[in-house]
Design an enzyme around this catalytic site. Structure first.
Site, PDB file in Angstrom:
ATOM      1  N   CYS A  43       3.421   2.098  -2.949  1.00  0.00           N
ATOM      2  CA  CYS A  43       4.031   2.560  -4.202  1.00  0.00           C
ATOM      3  C   CYS A  43       3.492   3.931  -4.590  1.00  0.00           C
ATOM      4  O   CYS A  43       2.276   4.099  -4.772  1.00  0.00           O
ATOM      5  CB  CYS A  43       3.753   1.559  -5.311  1.00  0.00           C
ATOM      6  SG  CYS A  43       4.495   2.006  -6.892  1.00  0.00           S
ATOM      7  N   PHE A  79       0.837  -1.197   0.000  1.00  0.00           N
ATOM      8  CA  PHE A  79       0.000   0.000   0.000  1.00  0.00           C
ATOM      9  C   PHE A  79       0.874   1.251   0.000  1.00  0.00           C
ATOM     10  O   PHE A  79       0.488   2.278   0.561  1.00  0.00           O
ATOM     11  CB  PHE A  79      -0.909   0.011   1.235  1.00  0.00           C
ATOM     12  CG  PHE A  79      -1.907  -1.110   1.278  1.00  0.00           C
ATOM     13  CD1 PHE A  79      -2.414  -1.658   0.113  1.00  0.00           C
ATOM     14  CD2 PHE A  79      -2.355  -1.612   2.494  1.00  0.00           C
ATOM     15  CE1 PHE A  79      -3.340  -2.694   0.144  1.00  0.00           C
ATOM     16  CE2 PHE A  79      -3.284  -2.642   2.538  1.00  0.00           C
ATOM     17  CZ  PHE A  79      -3.779  -3.187   1.365  1.00  0.00           C
ATOM     18  N   CYS A 120      29.849  22.946  14.910  1.00  0.00           N
ATOM     19  CA  CYS A 120      31.296  22.883  14.663  1.00  0.00           C
ATOM     20  C   CYS A 120      31.794  21.446  14.671  1.00  0.00           C
ATOM     21  O   CYS A 120      32.630  21.053  13.843  1.00  0.00           O
ATOM     22  CB  CYS A 120      32.053  23.728  15.684  1.00  0.00           C
ATOM     23  SG  CYS A 120      31.746  23.275  17.404  1.00  0.00           S
TER      24      CYS A 120
END
Length: 463
Positions: free
Chosen positions: A134, A132, A381
């Site tokens: 695609c 259910f 950082c």
């Protein structure tokens, strides 16, 4: 020695690594080759009324030296006759009786569902996965994600399937929806035995700048496809977590999305998956990657003292909280190890332009320094630094205080006006706007950082 075998909703396999329903499971030849290499299970490429596919089916997103960081396809379900697939499923199960073969299915009418469920069961499938998810081609015909996006329709079809199913039924969910738990709950109401997620994400991976057409290009045209690969793992992990944490879903989860290494698999398992499915990595590197996956998982389990996969499932879930439940008193700041620093100053650039201006350059060295009083502990950082463990985040609070946004709200201690003194950044130093246009930034440095700069400048003049 850890036991990698699993029993997923009644489907047994020697390890939790399954191939997802996709081109790598298009034939018995491929599935047998995968099992021989060490894969524990395979979800057969989706069966239904055979389709006609286009030529030119795949596209990808490459990032620097990483090929196929994201992968896109516009291929549909199996284009091979059902009888051929059933015959090969039966042959695979005869050769590999202890491996999991799950038949992925997608049809339309109640009678078609009944017929094909019986067919794959008679062929020896260990389980069924209802596709259910695609997001291209099939949804335009009222199947795939068109079903997954409508919980009531999904529930109805699951109920049809459960009327005749004699083997475990897994419902594969689409990520192309606002709340993944809604179709998960519908699957449970319909009687499903498990869920799998995520299917591919509707996408366009790029546009040809000369032909003005999206990739992959089919005779000068293109269409949206399904996106998968390493890039989708964060989305998949979050949705797996959402389903695993929901108190009413309570179904075994097969985790799919961005799994390329044993670490990726462990992350899915720790967030609630009890089996995992792999597609893009197998298409990229071949079935042989399973050896590193199983050995890595086994070593991790031994190091952590996990005896079985079930011992690991969901272990991270208690630590996944809503933002309002996080400790506002927890404080970390960055610390740069000068012995590891290579002087690239990327941390300075990132913090200066993209974060909180909490790093300064130092005369006489290319190693930057942290402005402690301005560091908010955002981690940027440390994330951009190319050297492992050169920049670490060090805890600064004493660990005795705990206060959440929810608690502050209950205590009526939150900002409620635009210029409220209780705002988190109210007294946080920010350079004056004009300082960005010249060499005036140093004059606006806070506290000790400004003093250090002034001393350095005086020393340079003296020299």
């Amino acid at each position: 020695m850890p036991d990698l075998s699993i029993n997923f909703a009644g489907i047994k396999s020697p390890n939790p690594f399954w191939l997802a329903s996709a081109p790598p499971t298009n034939s018995g030849y491929q599935v047998m080759k995968a099992f021989d290499a060490g894969w524990g299970g395979a979800v057969w490429k989706t069966l239904g009324v055979p389709v006609v596919n286009v030529s030119s089916r795949y596209g990808s997103v490459n990032y620097r030296d990483k090929r196929m960081m994201g992968f896109n396809n516009i291929e549909l379900i199996s284009d091979r006759p059902l009888a051929d697939n059933l015959r090969e499923i039966e042959e695979v199960k005869k050769r590999f009786p202890n491996h999991a073969v799950i038949a992925s299915l997608m049809v339309q009418s109640r009678q078609e569902w009944h017929d094909i469920v019986r067919d794959v069961t008679n062929a020896g499938s260990d389980g069924i996965e209802l596709n259910f998810g695609c997001p291209h081609g099939m949804c335009e015909r009222g199947m795939g994600s068109a079903v997954g996006q409508e919980p009531e329709v999904l529930q109805t079809i699951v109920e049809w399937v459960m009327e005749v199913a004699r083997i475990p039924v897994i419902v594969k969910l689409t990520p192309n929806i606002s709340d993944i738990t809604e179709p998960a709950l519908a699957a449970r109401r319909g009687g499903a035995n498990a869920i799998s997620l995520i299917n591919t994400i509707q996408s366009i991976v790029g546009v040809d700048l000369d032909l003005f057409a999206p990739y992959p290009i089919v005779d000068g045209k293109g269409s949206n496809g399904g996106y998968c690969g390493p890039a989708v793992k964060p989305i998949a992990l979050n949705m797996v977590k959402n389903c695993a944490q929901h108190p009413d879903v309570r179904l075994p989860i097969s985790g799919i999305g961005g799994i390329e290494t044993w670490r990726d698999a462990v992350e899915h398992i720790l967030l609630g998956a009890s089996s995992v499915q792999v597609c893009t990595a197998a298409m990229h590197y071949g079935f042989g990657i399973i050896r590193e996956m199983t050995s890595g998982l086994e070593q991790y389990m031994a190091e952590k003292g996990f005896r079985t996969i079930d011992d690991m499932v969901g272990r991270a879930l208690p630590n996944v909280k809503h933002w309002e439940d996080l400790n506002l008193q927890y404080k970390v700041t960055a610390s740069i190890n000068p012995e590891k620093c290579i002087g690239c100053q990327l941390c300075y650039t990132a913090c200066e332009d993209g974060a909180h201006q909490a790093i300064r350059l130092q005369p006489g060295t290319r190693t930057p320094a942290i402005i402690d009083e301005n560091c908010v502990g955002c981690n940027l950082c440390s994330l951009v630094c190319p050297v492992e463990q050169c920049i670490t985040m060090e805890r600064r609070d004493d660990g005795t205080r705990h206060q959440t946004w929810k608690e502050r709200t209950a205590a009526d201690d939150i900002p409620i006006t635009f210029n409220d003194e209780r705002a988190g950044g109210r007294h946080h130093w920010v350079p004056e706007p004009a300082a960005a246009l010249g060499k005036e930034r140093e004059k606006t440095l806070p506290g000790k950082a400004r003093l250090y700069k002034e001393v350095a400048v005086k020393q340079k003049i003296t020299e």
